[in-house]
Design an enzyme around this catalytic site. Structure first.
Site, mmCIF file in Angstrom:
data_model
loop_
_atom_site.group_PDB
_atom_site.id
_atom_site.type_symbol
_atom_site.label_atom_id
_atom_site.label_comp_id
_atom_site.label_asym_id
_atom_site.label_seq_id
_atom_site.Cartn_x
_atom_site.Cartn_y
_atom_site.Cartn_z
ATOM 1 N N CYS A 1 -0.387 4.103 2.165
ATOM 2 C CA CYS A 1 -0.187 3.901 3.609
ATOM 3 C C CYS A 1 1.283 4.141 3.978
ATOM 4 O O CYS A 1 1.575 4.766 4.989
ATOM 5 C CB CYS A 1 -0.537 2.481 4.023
ATOM 6 S SG CYS A 1 -2.044 1.835 3.317
ATOM 7 N N ASP A 2 2.199 3.629 3.179
ATOM 8 C CA ASP A 2 3.594 3.543 3.623
ATOM 9 C C ASP A 2 4.595 4.358 2.804
ATOM 10 O O ASP A 2 5.769 4.449 3.174
ATOM 11 C CB ASP A 2 4.046 2.063 3.595
ATOM 12 C CG ASP A 2 3.170 1.208 4.508
ATOM 13 O OD1 ASP A 2 2.733 1.723 5.546
ATOM 14 O OD2 ASP A 2 2.921 0.040 4.168
ATOM 15 N N CYS B 1 0.828 -1.211 0.000
ATOM 16 C CA CYS B 1 0.000 0.000 0.000
ATOM 17 C C CYS B 1 0.863 1.262 0.000
ATOM 18 O O CYS B 1 1.362 1.680 1.046
ATOM 19 C CB CYS B 1 -0.923 -0.019 1.208
ATOM 20 S SG CYS B 1 -1.901 1.473 1.340
#
Ligand code: NAP
Length: 313
Positions: free
Chosen positions: A134-135, A131
């Site tokens: 997300c990261d 992701c």
């Protein structure tokens, strides 16, 4: 007894919830611990009609949810753990409760695939991710690798150029599966490089990822490639674990349906990516959610009419 339980809260589940709620069925939606489905993990959605400037995936799903709630859908951020569709009423279980329903709409979607190679699991969250939204921000000015050749991989690679000093896409073939517009954007981007005909054999690193062991699929040669992060974007698997033995699944694990709505169990309907191996778009999932809710409504109507007839006799 619930009239409709909807399992899942991506575009399919929440569209089903909007339609079922507007039909006065007061649907109970099990949205899962993380509601909103895959669009919660994406950035800008440019192809959902009605948003000429695009819309962020999470914003779109918040709007879906608000719209469903406005008409009376009851949305619980709870995971379903088990179902029993072997008799009526249909049973849906969560970790601490059991619910009975006349109809169920299954819209549990799909989850990102992993490579299942040595080092991947150990370094998850420490350089290895599925992701980018997300990261990605953890890898400012780092060398980032993206695995895959589809639209997801191009989207992730383009997004990651905001953070990385360089983004390298590693693809197992010599041509992309991605749509032309996405492929052209990635191929033209100055920060993105491509390595073709190459597989990742192993993720290297102790505390954090330090590189990858790659294999050229043409000549079989192995070599080490230095990189700080790897984002895997190689497609998805349907979330059908707890439907095994309850619903007919195809060899890939997708729920089968003769008409894209009904399942092998009367009263159980399917919608979205958990059925749709082909299109997998937010708009197609929403359309399937609409169909499932309309068919569930018809099914309930017929069921209730049959009861009235029996009582009248
Ligand atoms: P996809 O189209 O199935 O592409 C998966 C890619 O990963 C393929 O290039 C595949 O290689 C590669 N791959 C699969 N398994 C692999 C493995 N074990 N090791 C290495 N590579 C592997 O999946 P997707 O990109 O997630 O897209 C899914 C659907 O969502 C598509 O319909 C896509 O159009 C849509 N989507 C659209 C957008 C957008 O329009 N903005 C964004 C994201 C996704 P091969 O090519 O060799 O099979």
């Amino acid at each position: 007894m619930e009239r409709v339980i909807i399992i899942g809260s991506g575009p399919a589940g929440l569209t089903a919830a909007i339609y079922a709620a507007r039909a006065n069925l007061s649907p109970l939606v099990f949205a899962g611990g993380m509601y909103g489905g895959q669009l919660m993990l994406t950035t800008e959605v440019e192809n959902y009609p009605g948003f000429p400037q695009g819309i962020m995936g999470p914003d779109l799903m918040i709007a879906f949810r608000e719209q469903a709630e406005r008409f009376g859908a009851r949305i619980e951020n709870v995971d379903v753990t088990e179902v029993d569709f072997s008799s009526k009423p249909l049973i849906v279980r969560t970790s601490d409760d059991e619910f009975h329903a006349k109809s169920v709409i299954v819209a549990t979607g799909a989850s990102a695939r992993w490579l299942n190679i040595p080092g991947e699991e150990k370094l998850r969250g420490r350089g290895v991710s599925t992701c980018a939204t997300c990261d990605g921000a953890f890898f400012k000015n780092k060398h980032i690798v993206v695995i895959g050749g589809g639209d997801s991989a191009m989207e992730e690679a383009l997004f990651l150029t905001r953070f990385g000093s360089k983004v390298t896409v590693i693809h197992r073939r010599d041509s992309l599966r991605a749509s032309k517009i996405m492929a052209d954007r990635a191929l033209a981007h100055e920060k993105i490089e491509f390595i073709w005909n190459t597989k990742v054999e192993r993720v290297l690193g102790d505390e954090t990822m330090s590189g990858l062991e790659l294999q050229n699929v043409n000549d079989g040669s192995d070599y080490t490639f230095e990189a700080d992060a790897m984002f895997i974007a190689i497609g998805h698997d349907p979330n059908t674990g707890f439907f095994k033995g309850q619903l007919d699944l195809d060899t890939n694990g997708y729920i089968t349906s003769p008409d894209g709505v009904s399942t092998n169990v009367e009263g159980v309907f399917v919608a979205g990516d958990v059925y749709d191996i082909r299109y997998k778009q937010a708009i197609t999932a929403a359309g399937l959610g609409c169909r499932a809710a309309m068919d569930a409504e018809k099914y309930l109507e017929a069921l209730e009419f049959a009861v009235i007839e029996v009582v009248a006799r």
